[in-house]
Design a protein around this motif. Structure first.
Motif, PDB file in Angstrom:
ATOM      1  N   GLU A   8      -0.580   8.323  -0.632  1.00  0.00           N
ATOM      2  CA  GLU A   8       0.390   7.343  -0.143  1.00  0.00           C
ATOM      3  C   GLU A   8      -0.327   6.132   0.475  1.00  0.00           C
ATOM      4  O   GLU A   8       0.016   4.984   0.190  1.00  0.00           O
ATOM      5  N   HIS A   9      -1.335   6.401   1.311  1.00  0.00           N
ATOM      6  CA  HIS A   9      -2.143   5.315   1.894  1.00  0.00           C
ATOM      7  C   HIS A   9      -2.723   4.434   0.798  1.00  0.00           C
ATOM      8  O   HIS A   9      -2.654   3.208   0.865  1.00  0.00           O
ATOM      9  N   GLU A  12      -0.096   2.396  -1.133  1.00  0.00           N
ATOM     10  CA  GLU A  12       0.402   1.274  -0.322  1.00  0.00           C
ATOM     11  C   GLU A  12      -0.616   0.142  -0.301  1.00  0.00           C
ATOM     12  O   GLU A  12      -0.270  -1.028  -0.462  1.00  0.00           O
ATOM     13  N   ARG A  16      -0.355  -3.742  -1.881  1.00  0.00           N
ATOM     14  CA  ARG A  16      -0.602  -4.973  -1.109  1.00  0.00           C
ATOM     15  C   ARG A  16      -1.661  -5.852  -1.758  1.00  0.00           C
ATOM     16  O   ARG A  16      -1.803  -7.005  -1.392  1.00  0.00           O
ATOM     17  N   ARG A 311      -1.928   1.437  -9.864  1.00  0.00           N
ATOM     18  CA  ARG A 311      -0.930   0.777  -9.030  1.00  0.00           C
ATOM     19  C   ARG A 311      -1.299  -0.676  -8.768  1.00  0.00           C
ATOM     20  O   ARG A 311      -0.435  -1.555  -8.733  1.00  0.00           O
TER      21      ARG A 311
END
Ligand code: AMP
Ligand code: MG
Length: 395
Positions: A8-9, A12, A16, A311
């Motif tokens: 998850e870190h 995220e 960004r 991602r």
């Protein structure tokens, strides 16, 4: 740290720092790349009704079942004349339906009579063996969404719609750094205490398959000043991916350099292999430090680095496919970390490589995938376990 939390870190952070620049490339250069914009169909597929069979096209409406004369032959790639009333047309698979015909009978259910007329020997239904216009795709449909990773099938789909080029995200530039005084490159003689650098080869090939541009930053000796200098030299990268030197050993300088020149996150992942992981940046360039043991490098790249990179390219689907199989082994002692065992499928059972040490790359060469054994769990043979195929993550 549980795997989910680390992921998850990372995801995220990736969201960004998207790599959003695009380029238009020919289909032949688009394999493995990530589609930058939705791909819309510019035409119907099929573009016109056509025959799904080799046989005869005819009009059922107003036909009494009598044998029909053949008024034309329609091959794929030709434009037929309208069907003459009271006749049928010889037609082949993929050929356009003649105007006025409403079904196709396969040749196996017909008989050519002595006078050349065709007798139909089975009941017929309107529309049978006809692929209607737009059956697969309608003009204007979104056939692939932005963020799709392109492979042979997606490229074929784009080709079927006439696209010669596609807009894709630019390739991520990934600097690959192998830390360790003990490392030597294949082809060089080994000094006492040295081993050959295998992680560099694994990661470079893998990253290239993943559609990255690799900046080979070579072997980094265990030395603080050299570590700083090498990190500084990778400022053109979108990611510095290193292996080794991330635990708490005395020769682990990566963490120290990041602490001084950027930001250091040192995670103890609750997985095995692959416990220590570094994520931070050096002078603003993200750094992901994978553990140096070859099987740990493999597992952490598959489960964390790969999703992170995908991602950053805007992929929605970044997690590897996994499915349930049966354990072909027993796991009598519960562990406190989730284990990813190198395994092969024998029928529906996963059997594991006898030596699961994190230093053993042969286990991964033997394996077809990773079996997930949850923390705090024992298994009996036949219990359900998740299997992640390596073919999935390596592509
Ligand atoms: P480290 O994380 O630097 O403590 O390394 C852990 C183990 O992985 C040690 O046995 C290293 O020799 C080994 N190792 C580290 N980097 C590599 C590499 N690039 N290729 C092969 N083995 C490595
Ligand atoms: Mg080391």
């Amino acid at each position: 740290m549980p795997l989910e939390q680390a992921l998850e870190h990372l995801l995220e952070a990736a969201a960004r720092a998207p790599i959003s620049a695009c380029e238009v490339v020919a289909l032949e250069h688009a394999d493995g790349r990530v589609l930058a914009a939705d791909l819309l169909a510019g035409c119907d597929l099929p573009p016109w009704p056509n025959s799904a069979m080799d046989g005869y096209a005819l009009r059922l409406e107003g036909w009494n079942g009598e044998p029909l004369a053949v008024s034309q032959r329609i091959f794929a790639g030709t434009a037929p004349a309208p069907l003459r009333a009271g006749t049928c047309a010889r037609i082949f698979t993929g050929a356009p339906m003649p105007e006025g015909a409403d079904c196709v009978e396969m040749q196996e259910n017909t008989e050519v009579l002595e006078d050349g007329q065709v007798r139909f020997t089975a009941p017929l239904k309107p529309g049978q063996n006809v692929r209607p216009q737009g059956q697969e795709t309608r003009a204007g449909d979104t056939v692939l969404v932005a963020g799709t990773r392109l492979g042979p099938v997606e490229l074929g789909l784009a080709a079927s719609l006439g696209h010669a080029e596609l807009s894709v995200r630019r390739k991520p530039r990934v600097a690959v750094l192998s830390t360790g005084d003990e490392l030597a490159e294949p082809g060089q003689p080994l000094a006492p205490g040295q081993i050959y650098n295998s992680n560099r080869r694994v990661l470079i090939s893998w990253l290239q398959r993943l559609g990255c541009e690799v900046l080979d930053a070579g072997i980094l000796p265990d030395d603080l000043a050299l570590t700083r200098a090498r990190l500084q030299g990778c400022q053109a990268a979108d990611l510095i991916l290193s292996t080794g030197g991330v635990s708490v050993g005395e020769a682990d300088y990566l963490g120290q350099a990041l602490r001084e020149g950027g930001e250091l996150g040192l995670w103890k992942l609750a997985i095995k292999p692959g416990k220590p992981l570094t994520f931070g940046h050096y002078a603003g360039v993200p750094v992901l430090g994978l553990p140096g043991n070859p099987a740990s490098t493999l597992v952490t790249f598959a489960l964390l680095a790969r999703p992170y990179l995908l991602r950053r390219l805007g992929c929605a689907e970044v997690q590897p496919l996994r499915f349930k199989v049966r354990a072909g082994f027993a796991w009598p002692v519960a562990g406190n970390r989730r284990e990813f065992l190198r395994a092969r499928l024998e029928g529906e059972r996963a059997v594991i490589y006898p030596n699961q040490s994190s230093g053993v790359l042969r286990s991964a060469a033997w394996a077809q995938g990773l079996v997930e054994v949850p923390e705090g769990t024992t298994l009996a043979e036949g219990d359900g376990v998740y299997f992640i195929p390596l073919s999935e993550v390596l592509g």
